[in-house]
Design a protein around this motif. Sequence first.
Motif, PDB file in Angstrom:
ATOM      1  N   HIS A  79       0.866  -1.170   0.000  1.00  0.00           N
ATOM      2  CA  HIS A  79       0.000   0.000   0.000  1.00  0.00           C
ATOM      3  C   HIS A  79       0.902   1.218   0.000  1.00  0.00           C
ATOM      4  N   SER A  80       0.671   2.127  -0.951  1.00  0.00           N
ATOM      5  CA  SER A  80       1.453   3.355  -0.976  1.00  0.00           C
ATOM      6  C   SER A  80       0.559   4.538  -0.628  1.00  0.00           C
ATOM      7  N   LEU A  81      -0.302   4.937  -1.548  1.00  0.00           N
ATOM      8  CA  LEU A  81      -1.137   6.112  -1.315  1.00  0.00           C
ATOM      9  C   LEU A  81      -2.550   5.855  -1.833  1.00  0.00           C
ATOM     10  N   PHE A  82      -3.385   6.869  -1.663  1.00  0.00           N
ATOM     11  CA  PHE A  82      -4.775   6.762  -2.102  1.00  0.00           C
ATOM     12  C   PHE A  82      -4.866   6.764  -3.635  1.00  0.00           C
ATOM     13  N   ALA A  83      -4.114   7.690  -4.246  1.00  0.00           N
ATOM     14  CA  ALA A  83      -4.333   7.968  -5.660  1.00  0.00           C
ATOM     15  C   ALA A  83      -3.461   7.141  -6.596  1.00  0.00           C
ATOM     16  N   ASN A  84      -2.487   6.411  -6.079  1.00  0.00           N
ATOM     17  CA  ASN A  84      -1.438   5.946  -6.985  1.00  0.00           C
ATOM     18  C   ASN A  84      -1.329   4.435  -7.176  1.00  0.00           C
TER      19      ASN A  84
ATOM     20  N   ALA B 104      -6.194   9.915 -12.709  1.00  0.00           N
ATOM     21  CA  ALA B 104      -5.070  10.272 -13.588  1.00  0.00           C
ATOM     22  C   ALA B 104      -4.083   9.108 -13.700  1.00  0.00           C
ATOM     23  N   CYS B 105      -3.731   8.530 -12.559  1.00  0.00           N
ATOM     24  CA  CYS B 105      -2.788   7.402 -12.586  1.00  0.00           C
ATOM     25  C   CYS B 105      -3.391   6.222 -13.349  1.00  0.00           C
ATOM     26  N   LEU B 106      -4.699   6.006 -13.155  1.00  0.00           N
ATOM     27  CA  LEU B 106      -5.374   4.897 -13.816  1.00  0.00           C
ATOM     28  C   LEU B 106      -5.357   5.095 -15.332  1.00  0.00           C
TER      29      LEU B 106
ATOM     30  N   SER C  50      -0.230   3.413 -10.619  1.00  0.00           N
ATOM     31  CA  SER C  50       1.162   3.740 -10.935  1.00  0.00           C
ATOM     32  C   SER C  50       2.134   2.820 -10.198  1.00  0.00           C
ATOM     33  N   VAL C  51       1.828   2.536  -8.948  1.00  0.00           N
ATOM     34  CA  VAL C  51       2.701   1.643  -8.181  1.00  0.00           C
ATOM     35  C   VAL C  51       2.741   0.278  -8.869  1.00  0.00           C
TER      36      VAL C  51
END
Lengths: 334, 497, 224
Positions: free
Chosen positions: A96-101, A138-140, A104-105
């Motif tokens: 788990h990194s962040l909410f939005a990413n 955006a990442c998606l 991208s991860v």
Amino acid sequence: MAKVHIPFMQTGALAVGGRLLDEDERSVQAWQDRPSTLTRGHRACQGCAEALAARWVLDTAMEVTGGKLMVANATGCLEVFSTLYPESAWRVPWIHSLFANAASVATGIAATNHAKGRDDIRVIAQGGDGGTADIGMACLSGMFERNDDVLYVCYDNQAYMNTGVQRSGATPPAARTSTTPAVGLSPGNTFGQGKFVPKIAMAHEIPYVATATVADLRDLEAKVRTAMKHRGARYLHILVTCPLGWGTKTAASIKMARLATQCGLFPVFEAEYGDITGVTPIRSRVPVEDYLRPQRRFAHLFGPRGDEAALERIRGQAERNIRQYHLLEEGVLA
Amino acid sequence: MLELLEGSKAVARAVALTRPDVVCAYPISPQTHIVEALSVMVRDGHLKDCDYINVESEFAAMSVSIGASAAGGRVYTATASQGLLYMAEAIYNASGLKLPIVMTVANRALGAPINIWNDQSDSLSQRDSGWLQLFAVDNQEAIDLHVIAYKIAEQISLPVMVCMDGFVLTHASDVVELPTQEQVDAFLPPLAPLEKLSLKNPRSMGMMAGPDVFTETKYLAHQAMIQAHTVIARAAADFAAAVGRESWRPVRVWGPDLEDRPARQGEIAVIGMGSVMGTTQAAAARLWEQGVKTRLITLGSYRPFPARTVREAIGTADRVVVLDRALMLGVGGVLSADVRRSMARLGIPMHSVVAGLGGRSITERSLAKTLRQAKVGELGELEFMDLKQDLVTMSDAAVPVRAPARGAARPGAAAAPAGAPGAEGPDDAAASAPGAPAAAADDAMPTKPAQTGGPALTASAGSLGTATADEKATSADGAAPAAGDRAAPTASDRREG
Amino acid sequence: MFQVVIHGRGGQGVVTASELLARSGFAAGRQVQAIPSFGSERMGAPVVAYTRFADSKILTREPILAPDAVIVQDPTLLRTMNVFDGLVPGGRAVVNTRESPNEIRAACPDAPAESGRLATVPADDIVREYLGRPIPSAALLGAFAALTGQITLEALAQSIQKVFKGKVAQGNINSANVAYQWVLDHLGQEDQGAPGGIEHVDVERPATSELPIPIAGVPEVTNA
């Protein structure tokens, strides 16, 4: 592959993935030594359909990949209830990194694996509707347009349940949330807003897009298998009941998801490279009221001070889905 | 082999020598030439087994880096300015996850007003992010530092920003020497991460930590940063030995007399980071002959901050001049706050010279003037080098103009250029007058009077030339409370020290 | 240290000229530094670039404020800005123009006043003839070589061949040769311009081998 011995608490074909069927027709869930990616002991609410869907998705993907799977998870219920240091319910390499990413991860994980010649390791990103449709869009979209070798799974419970049921871009019209309260002239979420991410995914013309619900877990499992057969960017959108946010009985999660499909409000289909290739038709159509009435988030639409106009608009929406996706025409593709 | 190379291209080749698994970036000036050059090297097969990913934002660039690093890859990215801020959330995440990512920051100003030119506001805004920040004085150091940075990052499992002044270094062509592939391979072993996503040993990374353990995780991160000093010093020494020449150092002390010693009585210690120290060195050599003796303390490592080394290098200098390339509005220079903390008990006067913001050239002439002023005690505690007095002077007569006087400038109104030595006027008045800083009253420091004679000043630099008098008064009002907090630097010193 | 400022417009190869200049000095074993002016220049906007030569390591990073020589790639700049600003006493300048040095001086009071320190070269005409592209950089660098002796034509040709290939490289080298010769022929003739452009001379010589024109041929100008 992390396999554990699963003591089956229930019996019956549906409960544990079809143990009475022939061996090759059974679900992964029918194995007592299934790859239990999301084990018992996590902190999900009673009746949480997200936990159920996540386990089916990842167990299936583990089986398909022979245990060569890595998972990136967005912030949200799924992340919070599954991991609180020092405990984790995941039996899969998971970050788990962040909410939005999350997308991208996952791209990054896939990139390192590819650079190291390990294309056999597959990557799944997963998150809720907020982390997918809103903050993670955006990442998606970037992951889609680059056609990165990632399956993104959205568990859509139609609001920010983790933070206390606030409206998201996937919240349906008229639904009461804590930021679209059932007060004022047009109570609940605003009509004409919101987005259906599967269509956005299809617009990227990625190899595979599908929707599913927890009402048809064998269908969900089949779609995960199809998704994992493809390389490149894939998207799976699963409607998951949230008893807390929807105001439904905890025992009714499967039923609510089924009603969502049978009234026409949630179309179940799959698409390849931007074209719809398969639709699950409505087997036994129900009025939208049957789906809405049991949910406290729609309670303001009913009763003596109900909102017939809003109901009519919702009926119209179901009609439109049925037309658009040919939900009442057996064997017809859109 | 000596080569004439553009800084960006040289850095790209240095990065390629470290054999990264994944390179990803989003374009932003002045970082672009680096990632462009790397994309060519990946495409033409010069850089093998490397995935180059064109992402849709800096936030994605850092997020892809996080995923790639978590999967056990050696990862490179680069950014600057707004891009660094756009990835800020992921920056903290990368250090919290202890991922040894190396990122070039081609240092550039932060808007508004939008400005693509060099200062160090961007990376210094991330000073508390848990990343190491290492600065290059010139392009040779920038080359060396990228190789050294991977060694450090991977040894202590923390991410490193390699900071190089945008344009001034990235776009300048210099005579440099790249290490050979053999030298880099011998110096930098393949990455063996402490922790990664692993099929054999599936772990959860990035779990939630509650109040019961959060303090402890931060304590350990703090300790790791302190221990980094040793690792940095060793890596720098090892690299110099590996390439058989002078190389980057975390702190470099230099005087025109070429003696290897701290500053002493009769000398001014000049502290700074990045390319400005090259220009300062050129200026210092000439000043020495004129009797202005300086000792230059060039910080290669900003995070962790080598406080003890800095204190020792300051020695018994008469005074300390810090060249600040980033500004805490209403407070003063960012670097000088760190220096002030490290020399708290020395009792030596310190001057913060805010210089070269947004690409304003820092000239030898201005540096020499500043140091001469310091020598004769005419330098204020907070100075803005080459400030254009006429541009910060109000032309609109509708705004009250007050004569320079002790005391009572109208609070919030465009303040009079007061700041006479020992002025007792409201802090906001003193604070908004360049050359007469708020902090002046903190110590018994000789404070240079502001340039008087001009009309009143405005605090509304952001709306230069467009604001109406009313708007100017409003923004001055808005600035007043912050500017008035003159105790801020000292208070924070106490808190953090 | 010898410091050169190059003025031109975006798209005219100013930054490349600065790099070619540095390369030519580097090839001769000197310490060099090339700094483009940095900005969001678009095609046609004024652009400036700096080159330094020195015999020891160049520490300074400031822009060049007091150039020893100025190269002006676009004559239209002469009327819009003071391209000779800061030129050291005795400094030299190369201007791409058909006008004579004295015509330039009439328009630009800061242009080098001393005879033999301002070279005007019809570089646009030269590159039109020998390169076929409106990039006067190489021609002006050839002129610079003749005017200052800071770089040799051989080193310039080598640098051009590192940066360009084939016909373009040869065209640039030929342009540099012609401009070099132009300066040798015209320097000190303060009223002579090239109102009608240039006449074609055959310079289709092979690469660099026949090029060397002795630097000793440069008029002796000392920085008094």
